[in-house]
Design an enzyme around this catalytic site. Structure first.
Site, PDB file in Angstrom:
ATOM      1  N   HIS A 173       0.839  -1.199   0.000  1.00  0.00           N
ATOM      2  CA  HIS A 173       0.000   0.000   0.000  1.00  0.00           C
ATOM      3  C   HIS A 173       0.868   1.240   0.000  1.00  0.00           C
ATOM      4  O   HIS A 173       1.930   1.274   0.613  1.00  0.00           O
ATOM      5  CB  HIS A 173      -0.943   0.020   1.207  1.00  0.00           C
ATOM      6  CG  HIS A 173      -0.266  -0.212   2.517  1.00  0.00           C
ATOM      7  ND1 HIS A 173       0.108  -1.469   2.957  1.00  0.00           N
ATOM      8  CD2 HIS A 173       0.110   0.647   3.495  1.00  0.00           C
ATOM      9  CE1 HIS A 173       0.677  -1.371   4.147  1.00  0.00           C
ATOM     10  NE2 HIS A 173       0.709  -0.087   4.488  1.00  0.00           N
ATOM     11  N   HIS A 223       0.993   5.138   1.098  1.00  0.00           N
ATOM     12  CA  HIS A 223       0.376   6.152   1.966  1.00  0.00           C
ATOM     13  C   HIS A 223       0.453   7.508   1.258  1.00  0.00           C
ATOM     14  O   HIS A 223       1.536   7.906   0.807  1.00  0.00           O
ATOM     15  CB  HIS A 223       1.159   6.302   3.275  1.00  0.00           C
ATOM     16  CG  HIS A 223       1.145   5.108   4.171  1.00  0.00           C
ATOM     17  ND1 HIS A 223       0.302   4.988   5.245  1.00  0.00           N
ATOM     18  CD2 HIS A 223       1.895   3.971   4.177  1.00  0.00           C
ATOM     19  CE1 HIS A 223       0.530   3.852   5.886  1.00  0.00           C
ATOM     20  NE2 HIS A 223       1.497   3.209   5.243  1.00  0.00           N
TER      21      HIS A 223
HETATM   22  P1  5GP Z   1       1.877   0.120   7.380  1.00  0.00           P
HETATM   23  O1  5GP Z   1       2.579   0.354   8.680  1.00  0.00           O
HETATM   24  O2  5GP Z   1       1.584  -1.337   7.132  1.00  0.00           O
HETATM   25  O3  5GP Z   1       2.553   0.796   6.219  1.00  0.00           O
HETATM   26  O4  5GP Z   1       0.513   0.898   7.514  1.00  0.00           O
HETATM   27  C1  5GP Z   1      -0.704   0.292   7.672  1.00  0.00           C
HETATM   28  C2  5GP Z   1      -1.725   1.408   7.767  1.00  0.00           C
HETATM   29  O5  5GP Z   1      -3.008   0.837   7.678  1.00  0.00           O
HETATM   30  C3  5GP Z   1      -1.666   2.188   9.083  1.00  0.00           C
HETATM   31  O6  5GP Z   1      -1.475   3.574   8.791  1.00  0.00           O
HETATM   32  C4  5GP Z   1      -3.012   1.899   9.732  1.00  0.00           C
HETATM   33  O7  5GP Z   1      -3.546   3.019  10.418  1.00  0.00           O
HETATM   34  C5  5GP Z   1      -3.869   1.497   8.560  1.00  0.00           C
HETATM   35  N1  5GP Z   1      -4.897   0.534   8.905  1.00  0.00           N
HETATM   36  C6  5GP Z   1      -4.730  -0.623   9.610  1.00  0.00           C
HETATM   37  N2  5GP Z   1      -5.894  -1.273   9.735  1.00  0.00           N
HETATM   38  C7  5GP Z   1      -6.824  -0.518   9.090  1.00  0.00           C
HETATM   39  C8  5GP Z   1      -8.226  -0.678   8.879  1.00  0.00           C
HETATM   40  O8  5GP Z   1      -8.862  -1.627   9.319  1.00  0.00           O
HETATM   41  N3  5GP Z   1      -8.854   0.296   8.172  1.00  0.00           N
HETATM   42  C9  5GP Z   1      -8.177   1.378   7.665  1.00  0.00           C
HETATM   43  N4  5GP Z   1      -8.885   2.273   6.981  1.00  0.00           N
HETATM   44  N5  5GP Z   1      -6.851   1.555   7.845  1.00  0.00           N
HETATM   45  C10 5GP Z   1      -6.193   0.620   8.551  1.00  0.00           C
END
Ligand code: 5GP
Ligand code: ZN
Length: 135
Positions: free
Chosen positions: A99, A101
């Protein structure tokens, strides 16, 4: 992937605030935004890392990101946006579904950029040669 939270969002098995989708990608608001308008862009197919994601899918992620930024800019009026991709758990990837951001930035929002460390020109030359030779 059955126990992937983002796959569940794609399939509407858990709720989310979706803002855009097309054949290959989906974008929704981050549930814990670093700032207002923090948006997550994902492929609809489950891939974990950038190395493991086909090039055409990566292009679609970027195309969706490019489409969204002007709308996010109009919606929350930031002074800029940072794009972030945490690639593997060691780099902070919590959700193992690739993903991007989109993180709007505001004056005095408390965030800072990566801090750089000093490196010698010899060290940089050796490392650039090493990586070049591995391509
Ligand atoms: P990572 O650290 O994997 O790059 O970021 C994962 C992101 O996904 C985090 O910013 C977190 O807030 C978001 N996230 C995790 N679970 C959910 C969810 O159930 N719904 C949404 N909308 N965002 C999520
Ligand atoms: Zn997934």
């Amino acid at each position: 992937m059955t126990d992937c939270i983002f796959c569940k969002i794609i399939k509407n098995e858990i709720p989310s605030n979706k803002i855009y989708e097309n054949k290959t990608t989906l974008a929704f608001l981050d549930i814990n935004p670093v700032n207002k308008g923090h948006t997550i862009v994902i492929p609809k197919q489950h891939f974990e890392t950038i190395e493991g994601t086909p090039e055409d899918v990566l292009c679609e992620i970027i195309k969706t990101t490019k489409k969204l930024i002007p709308a996010i800019n109009q919606a929350v009026n930031p002074i800029g946006v940072n794009l972030g991709l945490n690639n593997k758990s060691g780099a902070g990837q919590i959700v193992p579904h690739i993903h991007l951001h989109i993180m709007p930035r505001f004056n005095n929002d408390g965030h800072s950029l990566f801090g750089g460390k000093k490196a010698s020109s010899e060290e940089l030359k050796l490392l650039s040669d090493k990586i070049k030779n591995l391509l």
